[in-house]
Write a protein that holds these residues in place. Structure first.
Motif, PDB file in Angstrom:
ATOM      1  N   VAL A 153     -87.358 -53.446 -30.374  1.00  0.00           N
ATOM      2  CA  VAL A 153     -86.458 -55.380 -30.898  1.00  0.00           C
ATOM      3  C   VAL A 153     -87.818 -55.455 -30.528  1.00  0.00           C
ATOM      4  O   VAL A 153     -88.010 -56.748 -31.352  1.00  0.00           O
ATOM      5  CB  VAL A 153     -85.543 -55.621 -29.416  1.00  0.00           C
ATOM      6  CG1 VAL A 153     -85.176 -56.992 -29.865  1.00  0.00           C
ATOM      7  CG2 VAL A 153     -84.190 -55.393 -30.185  1.00  0.00           C
ATOM      8  N   THR A 154     -88.549 -55.439 -30.227  1.00  0.00           N
ATOM      9  CA  THR A 154     -90.093 -56.741 -30.077  1.00  0.00           C
ATOM     10  C   THR A 154     -90.507 -55.890 -31.636  1.00  0.00           C
ATOM     11  O   THR A 154     -91.083 -57.555 -32.382  1.00  0.00           O
ATOM     12  CB  THR A 154     -90.580 -56.742 -29.071  1.00  0.00           C
ATOM     13  OG1 THR A 154     -89.744 -56.855 -27.706  1.00  0.00           O
ATOM     14  CG2 THR A 154     -91.600 -57.583 -29.610  1.00  0.00           C
ATOM     15  N   ILE A 160     -90.046 -59.706 -38.752  1.00  0.00           N
ATOM     16  CA  ILE A 160     -89.572 -60.340 -39.535  1.00  0.00           C
ATOM     17  C   ILE A 160     -90.339 -62.249 -39.582  1.00  0.00           C
ATOM     18  O   ILE A 160     -90.987 -62.415 -40.638  1.00  0.00           O
ATOM     19  CB  ILE A 160     -88.010 -60.954 -38.589  1.00  0.00           C
ATOM     20  CG1 ILE A 160     -87.237 -59.564 -38.406  1.00  0.00           C
ATOM     21  CG2 ILE A 160     -87.777 -62.612 -38.587  1.00  0.00           C
ATOM     22  CD1 ILE A 160     -85.607 -60.227 -37.661  1.00  0.00           C
ATOM     23  N   GLU A 161     -90.722 -62.411 -38.437  1.00  0.00           N
ATOM     24  CA  GLU A 161     -92.223 -63.144 -37.995  1.00  0.00           C
ATOM     25  C   GLU A 161     -93.252 -62.605 -39.174  1.00  0.00           C
ATOM     26  O   GLU A 161     -93.785 -63.599 -39.865  1.00  0.00           O
ATOM     27  CB  GLU A 161     -93.104 -62.868 -36.906  1.00  0.00           C
ATOM     28  CG  GLU A 161     -91.725 -63.683 -35.897  1.00  0.00           C
ATOM     29  CD  GLU A 161     -92.247 -63.895 -34.089  1.00  0.00           C
ATOM     30  OE1 GLU A 161     -92.020 -64.378 -33.119  1.00  0.00           O
ATOM     31  OE2 GLU A 161     -93.517 -62.482 -33.903  1.00  0.00           O
ATOM     32  N   LEU A 166     -86.380 -60.088 -43.357  1.00  0.00           N
ATOM     33  CA  LEU A 166     -85.489 -61.457 -43.030  1.00  0.00           C
ATOM     34  C   LEU A 166     -84.647 -61.017 -42.473  1.00  0.00           C
ATOM     35  O   LEU A 166     -84.630 -62.082 -41.378  1.00  0.00           O
ATOM     36  CB  LEU A 166     -84.788 -62.020 -43.838  1.00  0.00           C
ATOM     37  CG  LEU A 166     -84.196 -62.930 -44.351  1.00  0.00           C
ATOM     38  CD1 LEU A 166     -85.143 -64.019 -43.990  1.00  0.00           C
ATOM     39  CD2 LEU A 166     -83.402 -63.558 -45.563  1.00  0.00           C
ATOM     40  N   LYS A 167     -84.111 -59.540 -41.939  1.00  0.00           N
ATOM     41  CA  LYS A 167     -83.293 -59.381 -40.656  1.00  0.00           C
ATOM     42  C   LYS A 167     -83.446 -57.488 -41.147  1.00  0.00           C
ATOM     43  O   LYS A 167     -83.135 -57.176 -42.410  1.00  0.00           O
ATOM     44  CB  LYS A 167     -81.647 -59.927 -40.915  1.00  0.00           C
ATOM     45  CG  LYS A 167     -80.782 -59.283 -40.139  1.00  0.00           C
ATOM     46  CD  LYS A 167     -79.754 -59.156 -40.557  1.00  0.00           C
ATOM     47  CE  LYS A 167     -78.178 -58.958 -39.807  1.00  0.00           C
ATOM     48  NZ  LYS A 167     -76.800 -59.398 -40.178  1.00  0.00           N
ATOM     49  N   LEU A 385     -81.285 -58.145 -35.739  1.00  0.00           N
ATOM     50  CA  LEU A 385     -82.188 -59.039 -35.611  1.00  0.00           C
ATOM     51  C   LEU A 385     -82.473 -60.251 -36.283  1.00  0.00           C
ATOM     52  O   LEU A 385     -82.142 -60.294 -37.486  1.00  0.00           O
ATOM     53  CB  LEU A 385     -82.868 -57.845 -35.472  1.00  0.00           C
ATOM     54  CG  LEU A 385     -83.242 -57.258 -34.145  1.00  0.00           C
ATOM     55  CD1 LEU A 385     -84.739 -56.369 -33.750  1.00  0.00           C
ATOM     56  CD2 LEU A 385     -82.751 -57.548 -32.917  1.00  0.00           C
ATOM     57  N   THR A 386     -82.639 -61.287 -35.717  1.00  0.00           N
ATOM     58  CA  THR A 386     -83.320 -62.285 -36.513  1.00  0.00           C
ATOM     59  C   THR A 386     -84.446 -62.685 -35.607  1.00  0.00           C
ATOM     60  O   THR A 386     -84.683 -62.141 -34.970  1.00  0.00           O
ATOM     61  CB  THR A 386     -82.661 -63.911 -36.382  1.00  0.00           C
ATOM     62  OG1 THR A 386     -82.053 -64.511 -35.071  1.00  0.00           O
ATOM     63  CG2 THR A 386     -80.534 -63.151 -37.368  1.00  0.00           C
ATOM     64  N   VAL A 387     -85.483 -63.705 -35.989  1.00  0.00           N
ATOM     65  CA  VAL A 387     -86.765 -64.303 -35.219  1.00  0.00           C
ATOM     66  C   VAL A 387     -86.582 -64.739 -34.044  1.00  0.00           C
ATOM     67  O   VAL A 387     -87.429 -64.675 -33.500  1.00  0.00           O
ATOM     68  CB  VAL A 387     -87.185 -65.165 -36.475  1.00  0.00           C
ATOM     69  CG1 VAL A 387     -86.709 -66.770 -36.464  1.00  0.00           C
ATOM     70  CG2 VAL A 387     -88.398 -65.772 -36.024  1.00  0.00           C
TER      71      VAL A 387
END
Length: 417
Positions: A153-154, A160-161, A166-167, A385-387
């Motif tokens: 996840v990290t 994304i960052e 984007l996702k 996941l999103t930012v």
């Protein structure tokens, strides 16, 4: 070919003592012992399940997603997340059909008429207690630890960052020992009872394996009254006494995650230059013990001169951003590089095409599912996941989702029919 062209085989007097579900079990036993692919399913809100048996494994291999039109073959689609030699795309032709709601006959397609003599004999044969399910020959996938998943996840948030995606939707497998006497068909019946609004399925194919699931998500549906439907389903929280569909409060992360899935569907419509669609939502819905955000999309095919819309949308949608990410190619590359296991048929799609009637198709994303092996079950769950994603919360979300399908391992009983 319409199912009215099928030959109807009546159950013989010798089977008079078998109720509708015992007849289902007897037909499943016959398909398994002769090495034939099968699918059992119950659609959301339907009163009874159906069984489809394909005449041979060779007849199920397909290169393209099914055509969603009235002239296309009838059958059951079973497609992987990513098509490969290890996980082939399958379309089980509707060679033998049985409806638990109409248990007096078994329907046989004209192409499968050579099965009639042996099938007729099997209907009169004695019941079989043990069912010989098909198991995958592929290695058991790696089951990520909490540390491994939170690290994944990290890395997803970092991608994304860095604007690489984007996702992205990450997932993991979990292994659970099968309880003594575990019976996949009995588990299917219990899932059918427990989750009336889910698409409940049991698919067993030689070489591919046996998959059991109860999914809440429609991928593509074409209805008898001429409508095309799909949905954007994302965002997850537990259903509790405090938080119900009327009182649920959603964080910005879930709202954004679901909005991206809805935007993905709108972009698919735009690629087809279609503007005549109806959008409803988002609203909070229940799926098992969970709450999700859902937006529904519908196109009236009677008013839109687009006969191939269902087929075209299916090929654009899969895999949706609810199981892969956005942009699609970049998200799929991230998953392949970092997820660390083979999803196989998890987050693929499945469902009947032209079985209920010509032109009627209901395909679902294969979520809340497990794969049955000889001594264990492999369960699957993922998170979008999103930012703003927090690794520990994402792990807990997968734990919640695993509980839905892991219940199937604890609700079966030895000898239960």
């Amino acid at each position: 070919m319409h199912t009215s062209e099928f030959r109807q085989l009546p159950w013989p007097a010798a089977a008079a003592a078998l109720d509708a579900h015992a007849r289902l079990r007897h037909l499943v036993a016959g398909a398994l012992r002769t090495g034939r692919p099968l699918a059992v399913w119950r659609e959301p809100g339907a009163a009874a399940p159906r069984l489809l048996v394909a005449r041979s494994l060779e007849a199920t291999y397909t290169g393209l997603p099914p055509a969603l039109d009235a002239q296309a073959p009838a059958g059951f689609a079973f497609f992987p997340f990513r098509d490969s030699d290890q996980n082939p795309a399958l379309f089980l032709p509707a060679d033998v059909l049985y409806d638990v709601g109409q248990p007096t006959t078994v329907a046989v397609a004209p192409k499968a008429r050579e099965l009639v003599p042996n099938l007729t004999a099997w209907l009169a044969a004695g019941a079989v207690e043990e069912l010989a399910w098909h198991y995958s020959a592929q290695p058991v996938p790696h089951a990520a630890t909490e540390l491994e998943y939170t690290d994944l996840v990290t890395r997803g948030v970092a991608a994304i960052e860095a604007q690489q995606v984007l996702k992205v939707v990450t997932s993991r497998a979990a292994r659970r020992a099968l309880p003594a006497g575990f019976d996949p068909l009995a588990a299917f019946v219990e899932l059918d009872r427990k989750y009336p609004l889910a698409f409940v399925s049991l698919v067993s194919v030689p070489g591919v394996g046996t998959w059991l699931g109860a999914t809440p998500e429609i991928l593509a549906e074409v209805t008898a009254d001429g409508a095309f439907r799909t949905m954007a389903l994302a965002g997850t929280q537990p259903l509790t006494a405090e938080f119900t569909p009327r009182t649920a409060i959603w964080r910005q992360k879930e709202i954004e995650e679901q909005a991206l899935v809805a935007r993905y569907i709108v972009n698919c419509f735009k690629q087809l230059r279609l503007r005549e669609y109806h959008e409803t939502g988002p609203r909070t819905v229940i799926a098992g013990e969970l709450l999700h955000l859902r937006t529904d999309f519908e196109v009236n095919l009677k008013h839109v001169p687009f006969p191939s819309l269902g087929t075209d949308m299916l090929r654009l949608l899969h895999p949706t951003s609810a199981v892969g990410g956005m942009p699609k190619v970049a998200a799929m590359h991230f998953i392949q590089q970092h997820e660390g296991y083979d999803r196989a048929y998890y987050s693929g799609f499945l469902g009947p095409v032209n079985v209920a009637a010509p032109g009627v198709a209901r395909l679902y994303v294969n979520l809340r599912c497990l794969q049955v092996r000889a001594t264990e079950a492999i369960l699957y769950a993922g998170t979008g996941l999103t930012v703003d994603s927090d690794p520990e919360r994402e792990w807990q979300e997968t734990e919640m989702k695993l509980r839905t399908i892991s219940a199937a391992l604890s609700m079966t009983f030895v000898g239960r029919h």
